[in-house]
Scaffold this motif. Sequence first.
Motif, mmCIF file in Angstrom:
data_model
loop_
_atom_site.group_PDB
_atom_site.id
_atom_site.type_symbol
_atom_site.label_atom_id
_atom_site.label_comp_id
_atom_site.label_asym_id
_atom_site.label_seq_id
_atom_site.Cartn_x
_atom_site.Cartn_y
_atom_site.Cartn_z
ATOM 1 N N GLU A 74 0.827 -1.202 0.000
ATOM 2 C CA GLU A 74 0.000 0.000 0.000
ATOM 3 C C GLU A 74 0.865 1.257 0.000
ATOM 4 O O GLU A 74 0.586 2.219 -0.717
ATOM 5 N N GLU A 75 1.924 1.255 0.790
ATOM 6 C CA GLU A 75 2.835 2.404 0.835
ATOM 7 C C GLU A 75 3.517 2.606 -0.518
ATOM 8 O O GLU A 75 3.654 3.739 -0.997
ATOM 9 N N ARG A 78 1.031 4.091 -2.902
ATOM 10 C CA ARG A 78 0.812 5.499 -2.577
ATOM 11 C C ARG A 78 1.965 6.360 -3.091
ATOM 12 O O ARG A 78 1.737 7.424 -3.678
ATOM 13 N N GLN A 82 1.780 9.328 -5.931
ATOM 14 C CA GLN A 82 2.237 10.681 -5.633
ATOM 15 C C GLN A 82 3.276 11.132 -6.663
ATOM 16 O O GLN A 82 3.248 12.287 -7.103
#
Length: 90
Positions: A74-75, A78, A82
């Motif tokens: 998930e990180e 993300r 970004q």
Amino acid sequence: MAEDDDLALVRRLAPEVLAMLVRRYGHFDACEDAVQEALVAASVQWPAEGRPASPKAWLMTVASRRLIDELRSEESRRRREQTEAAMAGA
């Protein structure tokens, strides 16, 4: 009979494992998913390989690894989003 015993055991241990994960990592929903995945793994592995010496520790280890993998994934997602958003805005 042994499978019934395993089922009863994981039903008893699942809330304890979930509580430990939530205390350690937060993210209740992700912890709940990780515990469910550990229970599925137990339902496949334990009948084939036998119940581990410490079922609670086994469930905790498997659930923790699944949770950490999910949080890292998930990180990474993300960060990619970004970066892509920043590049599109540049």
